[in-house]
Design a protein around this motif. Structure first.
Motif, mmCIF file in Angstrom:
data_model
loop_
_atom_site.group_PDB
_atom_site.id
_atom_site.type_symbol
_atom_site.label_atom_id
_atom_site.label_comp_id
_atom_site.label_asym_id
_atom_site.label_seq_id
_atom_site.Cartn_x
_atom_site.Cartn_y
_atom_site.Cartn_z
ATOM 1 N N PHE A 114 0.840 -1.198 0.000
ATOM 2 C CA PHE A 114 0.000 0.000 0.000
ATOM 3 C C PHE A 114 0.879 1.253 0.000
ATOM 4 O O PHE A 114 0.668 2.175 -0.788
ATOM 5 C CB PHE A 114 -0.918 -0.021 1.225
ATOM 6 N N ALA A 115 1.875 1.278 0.886
ATOM 7 C CA ALA A 115 2.772 2.434 0.988
ATOM 8 C C ALA A 115 3.577 2.587 -0.287
ATOM 9 O O ALA A 115 3.898 3.718 -0.700
ATOM 10 C CB ALA A 115 3.685 2.284 2.197
ATOM 11 N N GLY A 116 3.914 1.462 -0.929
ATOM 12 C CA GLY A 116 4.662 1.515 -2.184
ATOM 13 C C GLY A 116 3.868 2.186 -3.285
ATOM 14 O O GLY A 116 4.418 2.865 -4.155
ATOM 15 N N LYS A 141 5.164 8.855 3.003
ATOM 16 C CA LYS A 141 6.352 9.455 3.602
ATOM 17 C C LYS A 141 5.987 10.739 4.344
ATOM 18 O O LYS A 141 6.540 11.022 5.403
ATOM 19 C CB LYS A 141 7.402 9.750 2.538
ATOM 20 N N LEU A 142 5.031 11.477 3.786
ATOM 21 C CA LEU A 142 4.652 12.741 4.420
ATOM 22 C C LEU A 142 3.815 12.501 5.682
ATOM 23 O O LEU A 142 4.019 13.179 6.702
ATOM 24 C CB LEU A 142 3.870 13.628 3.450
ATOM 25 N N GLN A 143 2.884 11.582 5.615
ATOM 26 C CA GLN A 143 2.007 11.334 6.760
ATOM 27 C C GLN A 143 1.871 9.822 6.993
ATOM 28 O O GLN A 143 0.859 9.214 6.659
ATOM 29 C CB GLN A 143 0.644 11.967 6.530
ATOM 30 N N LEU A 187 -1.295 8.647 9.239
ATOM 31 C CA LEU A 187 -2.559 8.741 8.515
ATOM 32 C C LEU A 187 -2.635 7.648 7.452
ATOM 33 O O LEU A 187 -3.672 7.015 7.257
ATOM 34 C CB LEU A 187 -2.717 10.134 7.885
ATOM 35 N N SER A 188 -1.516 7.427 6.795
ATOM 36 C CA SER A 188 -1.449 6.382 5.769
ATOM 37 C C SER A 188 -1.733 5.011 6.382
ATOM 38 O O SER A 188 -2.479 4.208 5.819
ATOM 39 C CB SER A 188 -0.065 6.448 5.117
ATOM 40 N N LYS A 189 -1.142 4.712 7.553
ATOM 41 C CA LYS A 189 -1.387 3.433 8.237
ATOM 42 C C LYS A 189 -2.854 3.318 8.659
ATOM 43 O O LYS A 189 -3.463 2.261 8.564
ATOM 44 C CB LYS A 189 -0.470 3.295 9.446
#
Length: 164
Positions: free
Chosen positions: A17-19, A26-28, A31-33
């Motif tokens: 997902f992060a990829g 990287k910025l948040q 929130l992303s998690k």
């Protein structure tokens, strides 16, 4: 169903997902998690509901259990399953010949039975014809006897009558 969900969730890991959303993650990262966690939870609930609906509509639980039994029985069989040879005529022949031979033997047994019954009926008919012939002869003898008796009675009546 649980194994499928585990594989689905493994494929939708946070790293993947992060990829896909590198800049945002990287910025948040927190929130992303959080978004990923909500996404996975909703995906899991939706997939479970869809699978449950499909299973209920198609009575899949029973069908899948039967399929599992067939697979287990197949593991214990020593002979390999039939596979087509690639030549349709031979495949059709190999599939049809055993059932046709079985049907042929059934028909031959039925034919023997019918012939035996026919022989019994023919003997019975011949006995019946013989009995009919005997009865006809007896009827003819009785008829001749009655005719002779009738003639004698007429002669007797004529002889007893006074001549006129």
């Amino acid at each position: 169903m649980d194994a499928f969900l585990e594989k689905l969730l493994a494929a939708g890991s946070y790293r993947r997902f992060a990829g896909c959303y590198r800049g945002f993650s990287k910025l948040q990262p927190e929130l992303s998690k959080s978004i990923h966690k909500r996404f996975v939870t909703q995906l899991q609930a939706t997939v479970k509901a869809e699978i449950q609906e499909v299973m209920e509509e198609g009575n899949l639980k029973v069908v899948l259990n039967n399929l599992d039994k067939i697979v287990e029985e197949g593991k214990t069989q020593e002979e390999s399953a039939w596979r087509p040879s690639g030549i349709p005529a031979e495949d059709a022949r190999s599939a049809l010949v055993p059932s046709l031979l079985k049907h042929r033997s059934f028909l031959l047994r039925a034919l023997r039975t019918k012939r035996k019954e026919n022989r019994k009926v023919a003997r019975s008919v011949l006995r019946g014809r013989g009995r009919i012939s005997e009865l006809q002869q007896q009827i003819q003898a009785h008829r001749r006897g009655w005719q002779a008796l009738n003639e004698e009675q007429q002669e007797l009546v004529l002889s007893l009558q006074e001549p006129q």
